[in-house]
Design a protein around this motif. Structure first.
Motif, PDB file in Angstrom:
ATOM      1  N   LEU A  44      14.126  -3.136   4.339  1.00 42.00           N
ATOM      2  CA  LEU A  44      12.965  -2.341   4.607  1.00 42.00           C
ATOM      3  C   LEU A  44      11.465  -3.525   5.409  1.00 42.00           C
ATOM      4  CD1 LEU A  44      10.462   0.090   4.886  1.00 42.00           C
ATOM      5  CD2 LEU A  44      10.262  -0.940   1.814  1.00 42.00           C
ATOM      6  N   ALA A  45      11.060  -3.540   6.128  1.00 44.53           N
ATOM      7  CA  ALA A  45       9.916  -4.544   6.713  1.00 44.53           C
ATOM      8  C   ALA A  45       8.475  -3.857   6.516  1.00 44.53           C
ATOM      9  CB  ALA A  45      10.353  -5.208   8.154  1.00 44.53           C
ATOM     10  N   VAL A  46       7.542  -4.745   5.698  1.00 48.84           N
ATOM     11  CA  VAL A  46       6.008  -3.883   6.116  1.00 48.84           C
ATOM     12  C   VAL A  46       5.646  -4.145   6.431  1.00 48.84           C
ATOM     13  CG1 VAL A  46       4.392  -3.386   4.137  1.00 48.84           C
ATOM     14  CG2 VAL A  46       7.038  -3.588   3.233  1.00 48.84           C
ATOM     15  N   VAL A  47       4.656  -3.774   7.404  1.00 44.76           N
ATOM     16  CA  VAL A  47       3.377  -4.212   8.612  1.00 44.76           C
ATOM     17  C   VAL A  47       2.236  -3.988   7.839  1.00 44.76           C
ATOM     18  CG1 VAL A  47       2.412  -4.195  10.864  1.00 44.76           C
ATOM     19  CG2 VAL A  47       4.756  -3.864  10.206  1.00 44.76           C
ATOM     20  N   GLY A  48       1.619  -5.502   6.850  1.00 45.76           N
ATOM     21  CA  GLY A  48       0.242  -4.671   7.086  1.00 45.76           C
ATOM     22  C   GLY A  48       0.673  -5.406   4.756  1.00 45.76           C
ATOM     23  N   GLY A  49      -0.403  -6.172   4.434  1.00 44.51           N
ATOM     24  CA  GLY A  49       0.037  -6.797   2.784  1.00 44.51           C
ATOM     25  C   GLY A  49      -1.362  -6.462   2.357  1.00 44.51           C
ATOM     26  N   GLY A  50      -1.597  -5.043   2.685  1.00 46.95           N
ATOM     27  CA  GLY A  50      -2.316  -4.356   1.751  1.00 46.95           C
ATOM     28  C   GLY A  50      -1.959  -4.075   0.604  1.00 46.95           C
ATOM     29  N   TYR A  51      -3.278  -3.030  -0.341  1.00 49.86           N
ATOM     30  CA  TYR A  51      -2.722  -2.667  -1.490  1.00 49.86           C
ATOM     31  C   TYR A  51      -1.057  -2.030  -1.069  1.00 49.86           C
ATOM     32  CZ  TYR A  51      -6.118   1.890  -0.657  1.00 49.86           C
ATOM     33  OH  TYR A  51      -6.506   2.927  -0.536  1.00 49.86           O
ATOM     34  N   ILE A  52      -1.509  -0.875   0.250  1.00 54.16           N
ATOM     35  CA  ILE A  52      -0.654  -0.008   0.257  1.00 54.16           C
ATOM     36  C   ILE A  52       0.247  -0.326   0.337  1.00 54.16           C
ATOM     37  CG2 ILE A  52      -0.092   2.505   1.655  1.00 54.16           C
ATOM     38  CD1 ILE A  52      -2.936   2.724   2.324  1.00 54.16           C
ATOM     39  N   GLY A  53       0.830  -1.126   1.553  1.00 52.04           N
ATOM     40  CA  GLY A  53       1.817  -1.533   1.473  1.00 52.04           C
ATOM     41  C   GLY A  53       2.499  -2.707   0.396  1.00 52.04           C
ATOM     42  N   ALA A  55       7.664  -1.417  -4.536  1.00 56.25           N
ATOM     43  CA  ALA A  55       8.178  -0.218  -5.319  1.00 56.25           C
ATOM     44  C   ALA A  55       9.599   0.119  -4.827  1.00 56.25           C
ATOM     45  CB  ALA A  55       7.957   0.972  -5.313  1.00 56.25           C
ATOM     46  N   PHE A  56      10.248  -0.052  -3.700  1.00 53.34           N
ATOM     47  CA  PHE A  56      11.253  -0.258  -2.708  1.00 53.34           C
ATOM     48  C   PHE A  56      12.406  -1.284  -2.835  1.00 53.34           C
ATOM     49  CE2 PHE A  56       9.363   2.970  -0.251  1.00 53.34           C
ATOM     50  CZ  PHE A  56      10.509   4.324  -0.301  1.00 53.34           C
ATOM     51  N   ALA A  57      11.511  -2.388  -3.598  1.00 59.36           N
ATOM     52  CA  ALA A  57      12.234  -3.870  -4.102  1.00 59.36           C
ATOM     53  C   ALA A  57      13.000  -3.506  -5.603  1.00 59.36           C
ATOM     54  CB  ALA A  57      11.028  -4.640  -3.764  1.00 59.36           C
ATOM     55  N   LYS A  58      12.232  -2.766  -6.023  1.00 59.09           N
ATOM     56  CA  LYS A  58      12.531  -2.820  -7.523  1.00 59.09           C
ATOM     57  C   LYS A  58      13.798  -1.205  -7.584  1.00 59.09           C
ATOM     58  CE  LYS A  58       8.288  -3.095 -10.208  1.00 59.09           C
ATOM     59  NZ  LYS A  58       7.592  -2.622 -10.564  1.00 59.09           N
ATOM     60  N   MET A  59      13.779  -0.608  -6.583  1.00 58.93           N
ATOM     61  CA  MET A  59      15.247   0.410  -6.286  1.00 58.93           C
ATOM     62  C   MET A  59      16.321  -0.647  -5.203  1.00 58.93           C
ATOM     63  SD  MET A  59      13.222   3.400  -6.103  1.00 58.93           S
ATOM     64  CE  MET A  59      12.100   3.369  -4.280  1.00 58.93           C
ATOM     65  N   GLY A  60      15.837  -1.750  -4.896  1.00 58.50           N
ATOM     66  CA  GLY A  60      17.240  -2.467  -3.989  1.00 58.50           C
ATOM     67  C   GLY A  60      17.314  -2.748  -2.705  1.00 58.50           C
ATOM     68  N   ALA A  61      15.566  -2.575  -2.189  1.00 58.64           N
ATOM     69  CA  ALA A  61      15.718  -2.556  -0.930  1.00 58.64           C
ATOM     70  C   ALA A  61      16.010  -4.576  -0.850  1.00 58.64           C
ATOM     71  CB  ALA A  61      14.916  -1.692  -0.497  1.00 58.64           C
ATOM     72  N   LYS A  62      15.892  -4.649   0.345  1.00 60.64           N
ATOM     73  CA  LYS A  62      15.737  -5.663   0.842  1.00 60.64           C
ATOM     74  C   LYS A  62      13.645  -6.132   1.551  1.00 60.64           C
ATOM     75  CE  LYS A  62      16.838 -10.142   3.181  1.00 60.64           C
ATOM     76  NZ  LYS A  62      16.767 -11.385   2.309  1.00 60.64           N
ATOM     77  N   VAL A  63      13.367  -6.687   0.784  1.00 58.27           N
ATOM     78  CA  VAL A  63      11.489  -6.045   1.980  1.00 58.27           C
ATOM     79  C   VAL A  63      11.170  -7.514   2.320  1.00 58.27           C
ATOM     80  CG1 VAL A  63       9.353  -5.139   0.827  1.00 58.27           C
ATOM     81  CG2 VAL A  63      11.606  -4.076   0.061  1.00 58.27           C
ATOM     82  N   ALA A  64      10.429  -7.541   3.420  1.00 58.53           N
ATOM     83  CA  ALA A  64       9.743  -8.659   4.309  1.00 58.53           C
ATOM     84  C   ALA A  64       8.339  -8.070   4.174  1.00 58.53           C
ATOM     85  CB  ALA A  64      10.180  -9.102   5.440  1.00 58.53           C
ATOM     86  N   VAL A  65       7.874  -8.524   3.902  1.00 65.91           N
ATOM     87  CA  VAL A  65       5.608  -8.155   4.239  1.00 65.91           C
ATOM     88  C   VAL A  65       5.736  -9.494   5.621  1.00 65.91           C
ATOM     89  CG1 VAL A  65       3.985  -7.918   3.505  1.00 65.91           C
ATOM     90  CG2 VAL A  65       5.532  -7.318   1.862  1.00 65.91           C
ATOM     91  N   VAL A  66       4.882  -8.340   6.329  1.00 70.65           N
ATOM     92  CA  VAL A  66       4.503  -9.188   7.784  1.00 70.65           C
ATOM     93  C   VAL A  66       2.933  -9.055   7.696  1.00 70.65           C
ATOM     94  CG1 VAL A  66       4.101  -9.428  10.476  1.00 70.65           C
ATOM     95  CG2 VAL A  66       5.833  -9.253   8.845  1.00 70.65           C
TER      96      VAL A  66
END
Length: 465
Positions: A179-188, A194-205
């Motif tokens: 999962l790639a997340v665009v935006g490092g505010g509170y929603i992102g 949450a998705f990282a805890k469920m097993g996704a590999k997450v990157a935040v931009v």
């Protein structure tokens, strides 16, 4: 074409709109509320409530995953867990459905007439609503615009396919591998963690130099530490550019100007929200605007007599509880009561891990306003209850004037600190001084003791640190 006349028309049944309508009904005002979707608006249906349900499920899954193999400090051993996200989402939808029914029931109890459909202004006193059974005209003496907001879209990353908003993220049938997340505010960060805890590999931009830029660095430090523990890659000063040709990667320009690719099954765009001011005939009622938002005064009156606006459509802070307070106030004004907007503080919560709470002024804001200040800081590492919950990482901080000890701001970061928001807000609204908080007996053992201890620290005589 059917016609309805009423004293008050509320457009939008989100937190602000439905509270306004319920309070108006309680006060005996003939009220009609129009809503295109389900009652509860963004917050209840695709925002606050479902996101917290997903965050809770993720936290529970991670706890169990840590217990697998008996490696945790609590002496609990379980088999490696599995997650059926379809069932999780169904559970979340059940909560939303019950709350939908609850709001509808409260509107009915208050004798508010609900019209299902999309409202469009004809003039300042009249709207036309497209319903399933045809058009309906509603004429009202007073109108409240509570149309809310929608996720902001990036032109080079339009929603669709692998590119999703928070709405779609809360309805996924399976956890994305990447999962790639665009935006490092509170929603992102809330959803990314949450998705990282469920097993996704997450990157935040994040294009800015740091995530959660609306909070100060001291407050966000425990969250940054947790991001690292969860294996979330954070790219700062980086700009998303679009999808790869195959649609399986996010194209990014890094802080040093180089091009990079982030392989992703889903790209979650969380770059803020924008007011919903299009599609309902705003051009027919010449309202003064402040940028994209409707201009209001301290009674939520717009530039047109008899038209009020509340909630996200009126600007920051875009918070459900702000909209609720505005809605209640407007209902009472329409009923003839003397009311005005005179709030010292509106608490804000970020449901990351750990949680963040702010109310009132930050240290820098307080210093700019009052000059010399006192700051009391109490770490949860010295709090017994936090230790028993494995939540030592965090603190409570109080900011007060140095001359008279008037409390100007309160902040906290830690496990479960969202529940301290009410105490923080109450202290500020009541004009508390450090001595008031320090002299109030706080129950032991609770994390709330950190509030009292922070006040004691600011006064120079903390007891437990």
């Amino acid at each position: 074409m059917k016609e309805i006349s009423c004293k008050l028309l509320v457009i939008g049944a989100g937190p602000g709109g439905y509270v306004c309508a319920i309070r108006a009904g309680q006060l005996g005002i003939d009220t009609v509320i129009v809503e295109f979707g389900k009652p509860g608006g963004t917050c209840l249906n695709v925002g606050c409530i479902p996101s917290k349900a997903l965050i809770h499920a993720a936290e529970e899954f991670e706890k169990i995953a840590h217990m697998a193999g008996g490696k945790g400090p609590l002496g609990i051993a379980v088999a490696p867990p599995t997650l059926d996200l379809t069932k999780t989402v169904a559970w979340k939808d059940g909560i939303v459905s019950r709350l939908n029914s609850g709001v509808a029931g409260l509107l009915k109890k208050a004798k508010v007439k609900t019209v299902q459909g999309w409202a469009t202004f004809r003039d300042g006193k009249t709207v036309e609503v497209e319903t399933e059974t045809g058009s309906q005209v509603i004429r009202a003496e007073a109108v409240v615009i509570a149309s809310g907001s929608v996720p902001a879209e990036l032109p080079f990353l339009p929603f669709g396919g692998p590119v999703i908003s928070s709405t779609e993220a809360l309805a996924l049938s399976e956890v994305p591998d990447k999962l790639a997340v665009v935006g490092g505010g509170y929603i992102g960060l809330e959803l990314g963690m949450a998705f990282a805890k469920m097993g996704a590999k997450v990157a935040v931009v994040e294009a800015l130099p740091r995530v959660l830029a609306q909070y100060d660095a001291e407050l966000t430090r425990p969250v940054l530490k947790r991001l690292g523990e969860l294996g979330i890659e954070v790219m700062l000063g980086a700009k998303a550019k679009g999808l790869s040709t195959k649609g399986d990667a996010l194209l990014v320009e890094t802080a040093d100007g180089k091009n990079a690719k982030i392989t992703a099954d889903r790209v979650l765009v969380t770059v803020g929200r924008k007011p919903l001011t299009e599609g309902w005939g705003l051009e027919q009622i010449d309202l003064d605007m402040v940028g994209r938002f409707i201009r209001i005064d301290d009674q939520c009156r717009t530039s047109m007599r008899g038209i009020y606006a509340i909630g996200d459509v009126t600007g920051e802070p875009m918070l459900a509880h702000r909209a609720m307070a505005q809605g209640e106030m407007v209902a009472e004004i329409v009923a003839g009561h003397k009311r005005g907007w005179d709030k010292r503080a509106i608490p804000a919560i970020c449901f990351t891990d750990p949680e963040l709470v702010t109310a009132g002024l930050s240290p820098d804001e307080a210093k700019a306003l009052a000059g010399e200040i006192k700051i009391g800081h109490f770490p949860f590492a010295a709090n017994g209850r936090a230790m028993t919950k494995q939540g030592e990482d965090g603190f409570v901080r109080i900011v007060a004037r140095a001359d008279n000890h008037l409390v100007l701001g309160i902040q906290a970061v830690g496990q479960g600190v969202s529940e301290l928001a009410a105490a923080f807000g109450l202290a500020l609204e009541m004009g508390a001084r450090l001595e008031d908080i320090a002299g109030t007996i706080h129950a032991h053992p609770t994390q709330g003791e950190g509030f009292q201890e922070a006040a004691l620290k600011a006064l120079g005589h903390a007891l437990h640190v």
